[in-house]
Design a protein around this motif. Structure first.
Motif, PDB file in Angstrom:
ATOM      1  N   UNK A  91      78.712  47.507  69.506  1.00 28.39           N
ATOM      2  CA  UNK A  91      77.656  46.992  70.738  1.00 28.39           C
ATOM      3  C   UNK A  91      76.624  47.734  70.364  1.00 28.39           C
ATOM      4  N   UNK A  92      76.479  49.258  70.026  1.00 31.62           N
ATOM      5  CA  UNK A  92      75.306  49.797  69.943  1.00 31.62           C
ATOM      6  C   UNK A  92      74.551  49.313  68.444  1.00 31.62           C
ATOM      7  N   UNK A  93      75.416  48.871  67.576  1.00 27.47           N
ATOM      8  CA  UNK A  93      74.659  48.498  66.398  1.00 27.47           C
ATOM      9  C   UNK A  93      73.989  47.055  66.612  1.00 27.47           C
ATOM     10  N   UNK A  94      74.498  46.377  67.429  1.00 21.96           N
ATOM     11  CA  UNK A  94      73.823  45.066  68.036  1.00 21.96           C
ATOM     12  C   UNK A  94      72.370  45.501  68.522  1.00 21.96           C
ATOM     13  N   UNK A  95      72.472  46.395  69.405  1.00 27.92           N
ATOM     14  CA  UNK A  95      71.375  46.879  70.135  1.00 27.92           C
ATOM     15  C   UNK A  95      70.046  47.403  69.187  1.00 27.92           C
ATOM     16  N   UNK A  96      70.760  48.074  68.211  1.00 34.12           N
ATOM     17  CA  UNK A  96      69.903  48.427  66.996  1.00 34.12           C
ATOM     18  C   UNK A  96      69.142  47.215  66.254  1.00 34.12           C
ATOM     19  N   UNK A  97      70.178  46.254  65.743  1.00 37.25           N
ATOM     20  CA  UNK A  97      69.672  45.251  65.232  1.00 37.25           C
ATOM     21  C   UNK A  97      68.592  44.368  65.916  1.00 37.25           C
ATOM     22  N   UNK A  98      68.712  44.379  67.297  1.00 39.76           N
ATOM     23  CA  UNK A  98      67.568  43.581  67.981  1.00 39.76           C
ATOM     24  C   UNK A  98      66.555  44.416  68.277  1.00 39.76           C
ATOM     25  N   UNK A  99      66.240  45.410  67.796  1.00 41.06           N
ATOM     26  CA  UNK A  99      65.076  46.170  67.854  1.00 41.06           C
ATOM     27  C   UNK A  99      63.872  45.447  67.290  1.00 41.06           C
ATOM     28  N   UNK A 100      62.602  45.555  67.906  1.00 43.93           N
ATOM     29  CA  UNK A 100      61.334  45.077  67.245  1.00 43.93           C
ATOM     30  C   UNK A 100      61.146  45.653  65.922  1.00 43.93           C
ATOM     31  N   UNK A 101      60.490  45.140  65.116  1.00 42.41           N
ATOM     32  CA  UNK A 101      60.518  45.576  63.637  1.00 42.41           C
ATOM     33  C   UNK A 101      59.622  46.651  63.558  1.00 42.41           C
ATOM     34  N   UNK A 102      58.678  47.165  64.546  1.00 40.44           N
ATOM     35  CA  UNK A 102      58.028  48.154  64.452  1.00 40.44           C
ATOM     36  C   UNK A 102      58.561  49.510  64.801  1.00 40.44           C
ATOM     37  N   UNK A 103      59.862  49.443  65.100  1.00 38.26           N
ATOM     38  CA  UNK A 103      60.745  50.774  65.496  1.00 38.26           C
ATOM     39  C   UNK A 103      60.991  51.196  64.258  1.00 38.26           C
ATOM     40  N   UNK A 104      60.686  52.264  63.788  1.00 37.57           N
ATOM     41  CA  UNK A 104      61.292  52.895  62.726  1.00 37.57           C
ATOM     42  C   UNK A 104      62.709  53.479  62.862  1.00 37.57           C
ATOM     43  N   UNK A 105      63.831  53.086  62.415  1.00 42.37           N
ATOM     44  CA  UNK A 105      65.290  53.629  62.765  1.00 42.37           C
ATOM     45  C   UNK A 105      65.398  54.507  61.410  1.00 42.37           C
ATOM     46  N   UNK A 106      65.952  55.724  61.894  1.00 41.64           N
ATOM     47  CA  UNK A 106      66.373  56.829  60.895  1.00 41.64           C
ATOM     48  C   UNK A 106      67.693  57.180  61.386  1.00 41.64           C
ATOM     49  N   UNK A 107      68.647  56.768  60.626  1.00 44.80           N
ATOM     50  CA  UNK A 107      69.884  57.365  60.518  1.00 44.80           C
ATOM     51  C   UNK A 107      70.123  58.597  60.058  1.00 44.80           C
ATOM     52  N   UNK A 108      70.736  59.565  60.916  1.00 45.16           N
ATOM     53  CA  UNK A 108      70.988  60.869  60.228  1.00 45.16           C
ATOM     54  C   UNK A 108      71.389  60.819  59.102  1.00 45.16           C
ATOM     55  N   UNK A 109      72.093  60.229  58.369  1.00 46.80           N
ATOM     56  CA  UNK A 109      72.751  60.374  57.145  1.00 46.80           C
ATOM     57  C   UNK A 109      71.995  59.345  56.011  1.00 46.80           C
ATOM     58  N   UNK A 110      71.148  58.587  56.347  1.00 48.56           N
ATOM     59  CA  UNK A 110      70.734  57.788  55.543  1.00 48.56           C
ATOM     60  C   UNK A 110      69.397  58.366  54.524  1.00 48.56           C
ATOM     61  N   UNK A 111      70.000  58.768  53.405  1.00 47.69           N
ATOM     62  CA  UNK A 111      69.073  59.476  52.504  1.00 47.69           C
ATOM     63  C   UNK A 111      67.662  58.997  52.502  1.00 47.69           C
ATOM     64  N   UNK A 112      67.353  57.789  52.059  1.00 50.73           N
ATOM     65  CA  UNK A 112      66.126  57.043  51.792  1.00 50.73           C
ATOM     66  C   UNK A 112      65.370  57.110  52.962  1.00 50.73           C
ATOM     67  N   UNK A 113      66.050  56.926  54.079  1.00 49.01           N
ATOM     68  CA  UNK A 113      65.234  56.765  55.516  1.00 49.01           C
ATOM     69  C   UNK A 113      64.704  58.235  55.861  1.00 49.01           C
ATOM     70  N   UNK A 114      65.719  59.248  55.672  1.00 51.86           N
ATOM     71  CA  UNK A 114      65.405  60.656  56.107  1.00 51.86           C
ATOM     72  C   UNK A 114      64.208  61.011  54.944  1.00 51.86           C
ATOM     73  N   UNK A 115      64.249  60.660  53.757  1.00 45.79           N
ATOM     74  CA  UNK A 115      63.166  61.371  52.545  1.00 45.79           C
ATOM     75  C   UNK A 115      62.015  60.929  52.838  1.00 45.79           C
ATOM     76  N   UNK A 116      61.930  59.787  53.745  1.00 44.00           N
ATOM     77  CA  UNK A 116      60.559  58.991  53.854  1.00 44.00           C
ATOM     78  C   UNK A 116      59.818  59.881  54.864  1.00 44.00           C
ATOM     79  N   UNK A 117      60.522  60.869  55.656  1.00 44.50           N
ATOM     80  CA  UNK A 117      59.873  61.454  56.545  1.00 44.50           C
ATOM     81  C   UNK A 117      60.045  63.096  56.261  1.00 44.50           C
ATOM     82  N   UNK A 118      60.145  63.479  54.906  1.00 37.62           N
ATOM     83  CA  UNK A 118      60.432  65.001  54.690  1.00 37.62           C
ATOM     84  C   UNK A 118      59.093  65.501  54.632  1.00 37.62           C
ATOM     85  N   UNK A 119      58.089  64.919  54.362  1.00 39.82           N
ATOM     86  CA  UNK A 119      56.642  65.320  54.172  1.00 39.82           C
ATOM     87  C   UNK A 119      55.831  65.552  55.573  1.00 39.82           C
ATOM     88  N   UNK A 120      55.387  66.591  55.857  1.00 40.20           N
ATOM     89  CA  UNK A 120      54.829  67.033  56.986  1.00 40.20           C
ATOM     90  C   UNK A 120      53.584  66.157  57.254  1.00 40.20           C
TER      91      UNK A 120
END
Length: 307
Positions: free
Chosen positions: A278-307
């Motif tokens: 159910x929580x995955x469904x709630x994440x799926x329904x988020x508006x596109x402007x919300x940037x979701x970063x799963x804690x283990x998703x390397x690509x998503x995390x790497x995009x925020x490594x630069x300060x």
């Protein structure tokens, strides 16, 4: 240990069919979801991801039904947040010597399945890269209390409080039985600052908690992976809204395709599979402007490594 081995056997047996026939989306649940706009933020925060370790897993077990023999690169990371009133960490993940100090608390074979690859960058090292020490951290805010989100506590002063929902604390620390995935060593003797998700719905999430009362750091309910799993919705100083989603999913691809983890490892690591889906469904329904970063998703995390 026997119960863990039996659970692994059951998960192995059920994984095969689900690789071909993944659990389908609950369209009725999606249709009844209500949307509540996030409140305006009167402050913003700085966000930097600090990658500490890497590992890989077959994509077919990370994203149920992904028909590929390829692997997904994962990370174990902490997130440095600078608010005008506090500097804190979301998920202080890894300590030095984690293979010797923490992983032996986990039962076989889980301890071998989840071990990060070398090298590991301990919390003190990644903080020092930003001219910080443990004394500069006001508190930590775990998305949940699994070992790979709190082991870095070994490298923080004992007086640094852990802010966590009361339900998560009770699940992880009460009673003689340690839940699978929890290592109590880094948590023992620490100061806990318990809170409740006592605020109104935010976005697609039923409950929230405004950490500073200014809309900049909103904690939202992502229960399922653990009973008290939360997401941290940030108003970032670059104008974006970022949701740190912990282990609600391991990959943004799960959100896009509406897929849970395969039974192995999902049956072992998710406390309530139905609630987690159910929580995955709630994440799926988020508006596109919300940037979701799963804690283990390397690509998503790497995009925020630069300060």
């Amino acid at each position: 240990m026997l119960s863990t081995v039996l659970a692994c056997c059951v998960a192995v047996i059920t994984t095969g069919p689900r690789l071909l026939w993944p659990r389908g989306a609950d369209t009725a649940f999606l249709d009844q979801l209500e949307f509540a706009p996030a409140p305006p933020a009167h402050n913003t925060v700085g966000l930097i991801a600090l990658m500490q370790a890497e590992l890989s897993a077959p994509t077919a077990v990370v994203v149920e039904g992904a028909r590929t023999l390829g692997a997904t690169q994962l990370t174990m990371s902490t997130f440095l947040i600078r608010h005008p009133d506090a500097t804190f960490l979301v998920d202080p993940a890894i300590c030095a010597g984690v293979h010797q100090r923490v992983l032996p608390e986990l039962p076989f074979p889980v301890s071998h399945l989840v071990a990060p690859d070398s090298p590991v960058h301990p919390l003190t090292e990644v903080l020092a890269a930003h001219d910080l020490t443990g004394n500069d951290i006001d508190f930590v805010l775990p998305t949940h209390l699994h070992w790979d989100h709190v082991s870095g506590l070994y490298e923080l002063p004992g007086l640094v409080p852990i802010r966590v929902p009361a339900a998560e604390y009770s699940w992880a620390m009460a009673g003689s039985h340690t839940p699978l995935g929890v290592a109590r060593g880094p948590l023992r003797g620490r100061a806990f600052d318990l809170y409740e998700l006592d605020g109104p719905p935010v976005l697609t999430f039923a409950r929230s908690h405004d950490l500073f009362g200014d809309g900049s750091v909103l904690i939202v309910d992502l229960a399922g992976h653990t009973p008290g799993s939360v997401g941290i919705l940030l108003a970032v100083d670059d104008g974006s809204r970022v949701l740190l989603a912990g282990d609600a999913v391991w990959s943004t691809r799960q959100i896009d395709l509406l897929r849970e983890k395969a039974p192995l490892p999902g049956e072992l690591v998710d406390a309530d599979r139905d609630q987690a889906f159910e929580t995955i469904h709630r994440l799926h329904a988020l508006p596109a402007e919300i940037e979701v970063i799963p804690g283990h998703d390397r690509a998503a995390v790497a995009a925020r490594t630069a300060g």
